[in-house]
Design a protein around this motif. Structure first.
Motif, PDB file in Angstrom:
ATOM      1  N   THR A  39       0.793  -1.235   0.000  1.00 44.55           N
ATOM      2  CA  THR A  39       0.000   0.000   0.000  1.00 44.55           C
ATOM      3  C   THR A  39       0.819   1.276   0.000  1.00 44.55           C
ATOM      4  OG1 THR A  39      -1.963   0.995   1.016  1.00 44.55           O
ATOM      5  CG2 THR A  39      -0.243   0.193   2.521  1.00 44.55           C
ATOM      6  N   GLY A  42      -0.836   4.437   1.146  1.00 44.13           N
ATOM      7  CA  GLY A  42      -2.253   4.134   1.281  1.00 44.13           C
ATOM      8  C   GLY A  42      -3.127   4.807   0.242  1.00 44.13           C
ATOM      9  N   ALA A  45      -5.710   2.423  -1.309  1.00 38.59           N
ATOM     10  CA  ALA A  45      -6.627   1.975  -0.263  1.00 38.59           C
ATOM     11  C   ALA A  45      -7.640   3.066   0.066  1.00 38.59           C
ATOM     12  CB  ALA A  45      -5.841   1.583   0.981  1.00 38.59           C
ATOM     13  N   THR A  56      -8.684  -3.455   3.473  1.00 37.65           N
ATOM     14  CA  THR A  56      -7.501  -3.885   4.206  1.00 37.65           C
ATOM     15  C   THR A  56      -6.287  -3.575   3.344  1.00 37.65           C
ATOM     16  OG1 THR A  56      -8.677  -5.673   5.336  1.00 37.65           O
ATOM     17  CG2 THR A  56      -6.275  -5.838   5.230  1.00 37.65           C
ATOM     18  N   ALA A  57      -5.266  -2.997   3.945  1.00 41.33           N
ATOM     19  CA  ALA A  57      -4.042  -2.653   3.225  1.00 41.33           C
ATOM     20  C   ALA A  57      -2.861  -3.336   3.902  1.00 41.33           C
ATOM     21  CB  ALA A  57      -3.845  -1.139   3.202  1.00 41.33           C
ATOM     22  N   ASP A  59       1.547  -3.819   3.892  1.00 41.62           N
ATOM     23  CA  ASP A  59       2.885  -3.434   3.439  1.00 41.62           C
ATOM     24  C   ASP A  59       3.902  -4.084   4.363  1.00 41.62           C
ATOM     25  OD1 ASP A  59       3.774  -0.905   1.390  1.00 41.62           O
ATOM     26  OD2 ASP A  59       5.328  -1.722   2.701  1.00 41.62           O
ATOM     27  N   VAL A  65       3.360   1.264   6.778  1.00 40.90           N
ATOM     28  CA  VAL A  65       2.144   0.925   7.541  1.00 40.90           C
ATOM     29  C   VAL A  65       1.709   2.109   8.391  1.00 40.90           C
ATOM     30  CG1 VAL A  65       1.272  -0.502   9.442  1.00 40.90           C
ATOM     31  CG2 VAL A  65       2.532  -1.557   7.554  1.00 40.90           C
ATOM     32  N   ALA A  68       0.391   4.931   6.096  1.00 39.94           N
ATOM     33  CA  ALA A  68      -0.952   4.658   5.574  1.00 39.94           C
ATOM     34  C   ALA A  68      -2.008   4.801   6.670  1.00 39.94           C
ATOM     35  CB  ALA A  68      -0.998   3.263   4.957  1.00 39.94           C
ATOM     36  N   ARG A  69      -1.689   4.339   7.868  1.00 36.04           N
ATOM     37  CA  ARG A  69      -2.635   4.502   8.973  1.00 36.04           C
ATOM     38  C   ARG A  69      -2.896   5.969   9.261  1.00 36.04           C
ATOM     39  NH1 ARG A  69      -0.161   0.010  13.231  1.00 36.04           N
ATOM     40  NH2 ARG A  69      -1.041  -1.855  12.200  1.00 36.04           N
ATOM     41  N   VAL A  81      -4.865  -1.320   8.234  1.00 38.45           N
ATOM     42  CA  VAL A  81      -3.523  -1.438   7.653  1.00 38.45           C
ATOM     43  C   VAL A  81      -2.693  -2.385   8.517  1.00 38.45           C
ATOM     44  CG1 VAL A  81      -1.517  -0.209   6.772  1.00 38.45           C
ATOM     45  CG2 VAL A  81      -3.724   0.970   6.915  1.00 38.45           C
ATOM     46  N   ARG A  83       0.949  -5.015   8.767  1.00 31.40           N
ATOM     47  CA  ARG A  83       2.286  -5.255   8.241  1.00 31.40           C
ATOM     48  C   ARG A  83       2.434  -6.721   7.874  1.00 31.40           C
ATOM     49  NH1 ARG A  83       7.203  -7.229   9.981  1.00 31.40           N
ATOM     50  NH2 ARG A  83       9.004  -6.365   8.879  1.00 31.40           N
TER      51      ARG A  83
END
Length: 217
Positions: A39, A42, A45, A56-57, A59, A65, A68-69, A81, A83
């Motif tokens: 991702t 993100g 996503a 759901t993403a 990485d 991670v 993206a969060r 997200v 890992r």
């Protein structure tokens, strides 16, 4: 959308944009289960979440991670997200749509780097270390009628991707193409890529492809 893009996390580029265009062409009903593999920030996503999907993403990079969060929180979107290494964290799950923009650049090293920026693009001699795994593993996670959208370079063997996905029982075709000037990574590898027969000496543009593969109902 505005995204945080810290150093060490892949910044959305032309491949992200091409995959986002393909996503816009897909029917994504509210509540659809979507998986974004690799991702990064993100970006994809969040694009799916904006359409009401349950996303759901994944990485492998902790920094990606966390980025993206944080981008999901700033956007006010409920993206999960996690890992992990490609599809391993979601083994046994089922999805209506899987998106992936994995590392795909052919590299001198046979194995991908464990650290550094090149981790986001280096993918072995043929550029297929990660693409091959996605073509093998993603079909198992698709529901009937589910779709995989996968972007990678034409240098990384789209015909091989199509064969592998069709062998897994999916209906696969190239859904979109785009051409971009060689970036700094390919320019730095021009002599090696030429020696490997992956480019012509006078070539200056890279072709990107989005492969769409659907599990029959």
């Amino acid at each position: 959308m505005t995204l945080l893009t810290p150093p060490g996390v892949y910044t959305p580029q032309a491949d992200t944009a091409l995959l986002a265009e393909a996503l816009r062409d897909e029917a994504v009903p509210p509540g659809a289960q979507v998986l974004d593999v690799g991702t990064g920030t993100g970006a994809l996503a969040l694009a799916a979440a904006r359409r009401g999907a349950r996303v759901t993403a994944v990485d492998i990079s902790w920094l990606a991670v966390l980025t993206a969060r944080l981008n999901a929180r700033l956007a006010g979107l409920p993206v999960r997200v996690v890992r992990g290494n490609l599809l391993a964290p979601v083994a046994g799950q089922a999805y209506d749509l899987i998106l992936s923009n994995p590392p795909y650049v052919p590299a001198r090293a046979a194995t991908p780097p464990r650290h550094g920026a090149a981790r986001a693009w280096d993918a072995g001699h043929d550029g297929r270390l990660f693409v091959r795994r996605i073509c093998r593993e993603a079909p198992r996670l698709l529901r009937p009628g589910g779709v995989l959208l996968l972007v990678h370079s034409a240098l990384s063997g789209p015909e091989a991707s199509l064969r592998e996905l069709r062998s897994a029982g999916l209906k696969a075709a190239v859904a979109a193409r785009g051409f971009i000037p060689f970036g700094p990574v390919l320019r730095a590898r021009r002599a090696w890529l030429d020696a490997q027969g992956l480019i012509e000496e006078t070539e200056t543009t890279e072709e990107l492809v989005v492969i769409r593969a659907e599990r029959p109902v």
